[in-house]
Design an enzyme around this catalytic site. Structure first.
Site, mmCIF file in Angstrom:
data_model
loop_
_atom_site.group_PDB
_atom_site.id
_atom_site.type_symbol
_atom_site.label_atom_id
_atom_site.label_comp_id
_atom_site.label_asym_id
_atom_site.label_seq_id
_atom_site.Cartn_x
_atom_site.Cartn_y
_atom_site.Cartn_z
ATOM 1 C CD GLU A 46 -2.747 -1.375 2.375
ATOM 2 O OE1 GLU A 46 -3.928 -1.692 2.364
ATOM 3 O OE2 GLU A 46 -2.056 -1.373 3.413
ATOM 4 C CB SER A 93 16.465 4.032 -0.942
ATOM 5 O OG SER A 93 15.688 4.894 -1.702
ATOM 6 C CE LYS A 129 14.736 -3.287 -1.026
ATOM 7 N NZ LYS A 129 14.092 -3.048 0.268
ATOM 8 N NE ARG A 150 17.422 4.588 4.272
ATOM 9 C CZ ARG A 150 16.582 4.063 3.398
ATOM 10 N NH1 ARG A 150 16.991 3.796 2.178
ATOM 11 N NH2 ARG A 150 15.353 3.786 3.740
ATOM 12 C CE LYS A 303 23.111 -4.247 -4.420
ATOM 13 N NZ LYS A 303 23.805 -4.514 -3.165
ATOM 14 C CB CYS A 423 -12.380 -22.238 32.065
ATOM 15 S SG CYS A 423 -12.131 -21.934 33.824
#
Ligand code: IVH
Length: 700
Positions: A46, A93, A129, A150, A303, A423
């Site tokens: 999404e 990224s 990945k 990052r 890559k 119970c």
């Protein structure tokens, strides 16, 4: 969630600007939840769709791209808790491919850019990945100086103290001549197994429950106290680099090999691919293995192998032109919570379970998801009628990640955790006390052996595959026999045949003569049982299979073990110390055995049961065998014995059997279908043999 949007080109600039701003705010909020809170509320698929639409708007109306455009930002600003580190080379990224067409486009772009002909070969390094968090490790003269997340790509968080606690992160680069400056980048991750164990512990102490291994890795790394990070098993795969004072290789694959010589782990599934077909095959192969890998991956990365080509190809905004992430379809979905029910476990723990509108996630229909405990329901604010996002990772119990707030109906009903156990005894529910006397998250039924639910769960455990393993006596039969009043405790199972004159099982629908004969045969066959199985079958809290085996080995016979437990329950310190001295046995197990055998009712049940069976002494591990003291891993399928048999045989010979391969592994027995483990074993240079050779060595 997604109502079809009109093509971006057909929008007026004003409408496009409005949508662009709204989407930008929405994406920023999701970024914050993902990066700063480690608690996303929408699925990756999404999220990707939002980003795609955002990029589409900018493509159609380039004037929307300004300094604030999200397309120019990566991740999110670092949180205020850690010092900041500016990356010498930005951490970028990857662009995503979702279809074969996207991959074809990617390769086509590279060809055009480099002016390569249709049949010029482009070599790609293809790798999984990893769904963890990226990390930049800076080495100066071969010594680790900083570790940074990052962050927003330009500035990350200084997690040096924490990253130093990871076994996979060398504090010093191996090899003779280290470059002056070397930044190794890669992914920090938590194995699925470690993630489950951590959540279990967290649930017990009322700590934070993590939605998935990625979030638990992030949460574990971003701790103020490095000793907490140290206690969490995190791994690291090296796959990229930042600033380098000199380049030790000319290709991506050469760099990966060099990282290995420096002491890093790199992903064993990495493969060279020389055509689009090979890339797509790799994608399929890795996707097929996805569920069996012990770490989460969300796609593969391709890559361009030649670094001179990488350099020429360069970057487009935040992504390299020379690499792409080819994603897998999501294993998350949204669905509606129809109800919340309480499940009572064998030890009386009350676990809330969300009853869901069935939904297919990763190819499996999911109807239940665990909510762990009362705290978790409050934290997520899940109500009956809510639409929730759920996730299924491999064979893990599905989890509720969060509520889709916009979809909450007016009639959504808050859930109140019961004060009385559901119970038939309606006992008071008590919260467990944990170390330090605080209230834990785990709620308990106080009925113990008087609670029919707990009793039935106990009986189910008793006959389960790894305990007494009685053919024809599964969960359904146990429930039925219990309801009829024929089996109230384990010893009753062995009395069934003698009572059958009055019961006349064969006349009951669903049984029949043959199946009854078989059932009694299976029960009779289990009148002789190895000590470790017997101990495990008792269902004492914290006494799993491994512990049961350690106890059996330590005491050798039932009479010795039983006597020790009775002494411990009576408070005998010497007996306690003796047990404590056993390998793999600690206070939790000892306390749990003391509680169990301290209960008169349990003592009587066990004694009655012990009279019905012959408990075989534990085989003392042989110390003269060539396999004694070795760590062995079995992988792939065995044809001449089951995995359990092979494991038992190895242990008899004094070897330790492990589920995963590491530097400590001495021997790998690989059958047909062995995949990543075999690759890893070869890579680590661990001796690998087939089943026939294994059979020979067992004889020696
Ligand atoms: S290469 C310049 N390789 O995916 C490209 N990234 O969406 C550097 N990731 O930030 C990244 N596995 O956190 C690369 N084998 C892999 C990866 C990988 C996971 C993550 C990484 C990166 C994100 C990009």
């Amino acid at each position: 969630m997604s109502r079809p949007s009109p093509p971006a080109e057909t929008l007026t600039l004003a409408d496009a600007r409005k949508e662009h701003a709204r989407l930008g705010a929405e994406i920023a909020e999701h970024d914050r939840r993902y990066y700063a809170e480690d608690a996303p509320t929408i699925s990756d698929a999404e999220y990707d769709a939002l980003r795609r639409r955002y990029a589409e708007l900018e493509r159609a109306h380039p004037s929307l791209i300004d300094a604030d455009s999200l397309s120019r930002k990566i991740g999110t600003a670092p949180s205020a808790r850690f010092a900041k580190i500016r990356h010498a080379v930005p951490m970028l990224s990857l662009d995503n491919a979702f279809s074969e067409e996207d991959v074809l486009d990617f390769v086509g772009r590279i060809r055009r850019f480099l002016r390569l002909g249709e049949d010029a070969e482009i070599v790609f390094s293809a790798e999984p990945k990893i769904d963890g968090l990226s990390m930049s490790l800076r080495y100066e003269d071969g010594v680790l100086v900083t570790g940074a997340t990052r962050g927003d790509g330009a500035v990350g968080e200084d997690v040096t103290a924490n990253i130093k606690t990871l076994e996979d992160v060398p504090k010093k680069l191996k090899g003779k001549r280290a470059p002056k400056i070397c930044e190794v980048r890669g992914e920090v991750y938590m194995s699925k197994r470690a993630f489950l164990a951590l959540n279990k512990r967290q649930a017990e102490i009322g700590g934070q429950i993590f939605a998935n291994p990625r979030n638990s890795a992030a949460g574990s790394l971003r701790q103020k106290d490095p000793s907490i990070t140290a206690s969490r098993p995190l791994g690291f795969f090296a796959y990229a680099w930042g600033e380098m004072s000199e380049m030790p290789a000319e290709t991506q694959s050469g760099m990966i090999k060099w990282f290995e010589t420096c002491g890093f782990k790199t992903n064993p599934l990495t493969k060279m691919c020389r055509s689009v077909e090979a890339l797509l095959r790799f994608h399929r192969e890795i996707e097929a293995q996805r569920a069996t890998l012990d770490y989460d991956i969300d796609g593969v990365v391709y890559k361009v192998d030649r670094l001179d080509w990488q350099e020429r190809l360069g970057y487009v905004s935040r992504n390299p032109r020379w690499a792409i992430a080819h994603k897998f379809p999501a294993e998350k979905a949204t669905t509606i919570v129809r109800d919340i029910e309480i499940q009572i476990g064998r030890t009386g723990a009350l676990t809330p379970v969300a009853k869901l509108e069935p939904v297919t996630v990763g190819g499996v229909v999911v109807q239940n998801a665990t909510l762990h405990n009362e705290e978790e329901i409050k934290r997520l604010d899940v109500r009956i009628g809510d639409t929730v996002m759920i996730q299924r990772a491999g064979d893990v119990i599905p989890q509720v990640l969060g509520v889709v707030a916009e979809k909450r109906p007016a009639h959504a009903k808050e859930y109140h955790f019961p004060k009385k156990c559901p119970c038939p005894l309606h006992t008071d529910v008590v919260r467990e006390t944990i170390a330090g006397g605080a209230e834990g998250a785990r709620a308990h039924c106080t009925g113990e052996f008087a609670c029919p639910y707990q009793t039935v769960e106990h009986l189910k455990h008793f006959v389960s595959r790894r305990a007494f393993d009685i053919d024809g006596l599964g969960e359904k039969q146990i429930e039925f026999f219990y309801e009829q009043g024929w089996v109230k405790e384990p010893a009753d199972i062995f009395a069934l045949e003698g009572r059958n004159k009055e019961i006349r099982l064969e006349e009951i629908e669903g049984f029949g003569e043959t199946s009854v004969r078989n059932l009694f045969g299976a029960i009779a066959a289990r009148r002789e049982i190895p000590l470790e199985r017997f101990i495990y079958a008792l269902g004492v809290r914290h006494v799993g299979e491994t512990t049961a085996t350690a106890l059996a080995r330590g005491y050798g016979s039932w009479s010795a073990f039983h006597a020790a437990c009775l002494k411990i329950a009576a408070g005998d310190e010497e007996a306690k110390q003796e047990m404590d001295a056993l390998d793999q046995i600690g206070e939790t197990v000892i306390d749990s055995l003391a509680d169990y055998f301290g209960e008169e009712h349990n003592r009587r049940r066990v004694e009655r049961l012990a009279k019905e069976v012959r408990i075989r002494d534990a085989e003392k591990p042989r110390s003269d065998s060539a396999l004694a003291g070795k760590t062995i891993v079995f992988t792939g399928s065995l044809e001449k014995m089951t995995r359990d048999e092979a494991k038992a045989a190895a242990e008899r010979l004094g070897a330790k059997v492990s589920g995963s391969i590491s530097k400590k592994t001495d021997l790998v027995v690989a059958g047909p279908g062995a995949g990543s483990k075999l690759a890893k074993a070869r890579e680590l240079g661990v001796e690998t043999i087939d089943e026939d050779e294994w059979l020979k060595r067992m004889e020696r």
